[in-house]
Design an enzyme around this catalytic site. Structure first.
Site, PDB file in Angstrom:
ATOM      1  N   LYS A  33      27.456  48.489  47.065  1.00 55.25           N
ATOM      2  CA  LYS A  33      28.196  49.578  47.066  1.00 55.25           C
ATOM      3  C   LYS A  33      29.538  48.999  46.449  1.00 55.25           C
ATOM      4  CE  LYS A  33      30.190  47.266  51.473  1.00 55.25           C
ATOM      5  NZ  LYS A  33      30.766  47.342  52.894  1.00 55.25           N
ATOM      6  N   TYR A 250      58.137  36.260  34.486  1.00 59.72           N
ATOM      7  CA  TYR A 250      58.842  37.046  35.629  1.00 59.72           C
ATOM      8  C   TYR A 250      59.451  36.197  36.827  1.00 59.72           C
ATOM      9  CZ  TYR A 250      57.508  41.103  33.131  1.00 59.72           C
ATOM     10  OH  TYR A 250      57.239  42.300  32.307  1.00 59.72           O
TER      11      TYR A 250
END
EC number: 5.1.1.1
Length: 353
Positions: A33, A250
């Site tokens: 899946k 950042y």
């Protein structure tokens, strides 16, 4: 071409399936899946087709993709179907389906079908997400037989804490399952990946190996011989040096304590590498251990090349794989390997046999 990629080792996938089947001792549905946990469902199914007893996916669209690709083995829908149209399609394509609540059971009773079904009746043995409880299990089983639309019924359950070998929960769930299904005909399926490896008393007729297929061991601290299937890798695209006291990236999270040689790498959270990992998270640079420094951005991240003078532009960076376990990266990010693998996107998947 951007060097970011996920290298998928199909021989390792087959190795892990064989290990799971041998440990379980009976049939096993390979759980593919969520695009085979990020590895590519069709390619993984084709790689296993010659030896897998069948496959398991979450919902019908995932199964139909495999059927369209020529996969003829049994396919189980772990969520079952959502309406009568899907139920009719599942029967037409000979797709097995879980039945885990009253509406799905009633749908089978009332929907005309082109062919009889193989139903997997879900028992809620303690996880409390889905399934029938106690005496309702036998009632549901009897209704499936009486419907005249079910050729075979397999009884299944799912464990909440099988990856915790010291917890008594799994043993209690096995007892509840056995009590609820006593006297009912049909194969049994209990074992997920962790139960295959750690709970031999859960190994019955069908196993459902998932995460172990992809080489991420669900049992902490154990060496079960699994092989990493995915290597997430990229390359250094630029190099610079920063001085002591200078911040990087950042938020300025990383501040250099010495002159630091920084490698800029083409990989970011848009590719599936987690933004939440801290400074110091392990990477490998041309096979040598190193560390991530600075905050991961959308398209790029930065690694420490200070102690690797031979490394530079073009140097290979392994973010996880054979050398850097995905479980370790997941732990650093405060999550699990399942999430990291399923989140791999945008990078190309390169397959090798």
């Amino acid at each position: 071409m951007r060097p970011a990629r996920a290298l998928i080792d199909l021989a390792a996938l087959r190795h892990n399936y064989r290990l799971a089947r041998a440990r379980h001792g009976a049939s096993a549905l390979a759980v593919i899946k969520a695009n085979a946990y990020g590895h590519g469902a069709v390619r993984c199914a084709r790689a296993l087709a010659a030896e897998a007893d069948g496959f398991a996916v979450a919902f019908l669209d995932e199964a139909l993709e495999l059927r369209a690709a020529g996969i003829t083995q049994p396919i189980l829908l772990l969520e079952g179907v959502f309406d009568a149209v899907e139920l009719a399609d599942a029967a037409r394509h000979d797709v097995w389906l879980a039945v885990h609540h009253e509406a799905q059971l009633r749908m089978i009773e009332t929907t005309p079908l082109a062919a009889p079904l193989h139903a997997w009746l879900k028992v809620n043995s303690g996880m409390n997400r889905a399934g029938f409880v106690g005496p309702a299990v036998a009632t549901a089983w009897q209704r499936l037989q009486a419907s005249g639309k079910v050729r075979e019924t397999t009884l299944m359950t799912h464990f909440a804490r099988a990856d915790e070998p010291q917890a008594i929960t799994t043993a209690e769930q096995i007892e509840r399952f056995d009590a609820a299904t006593r006297g009912l005909n049909g194969a049994r399926s209990l074992a997920n990946s962790a139960a295959i490896l750690g709970w031999p008393q859960a190994c019955r007729d069908w196993a459902r190996p998932g995460i172990l297929l992809y080489g991420a061991d669900p049992m902490p601290g154990e060496a079960n011989g699994l092989q990493a299937v995915m290597t997430l890798e990229s390359a250094v695209m630029a190099v610079r040096e920063i001085e002591p006291g200078q911040a990087l990236g950042y938020g300025g999270r990383f501040v250099a304590e010495r002159r630091t040689r920084v490698g800029l790498v083409a990989m970011g959270y848009a590719d599936g590498y987690p933004r939440s990992v801290p400074d110091g998270t392990q990477v490998a640079v041309d096979g040598q251990p190193s560390r991530l420094i600075g905050r991961v951005s959308m398209d790029m991240l930065t690694v420490d090349l200070s102690d690797l003078p031979a490394a530079g532009i073009g140097s290979r960076i392994e973010l996880w794989g054979r050398q850097v376990p995905v479980n370790d990266v997941a732990a650093a990010a405060g999550t699990i390997a399942y999430e990291l693998l399923c989140n791999v996107k945008r990078v190309r998947l390169d397959y090798r046999e």
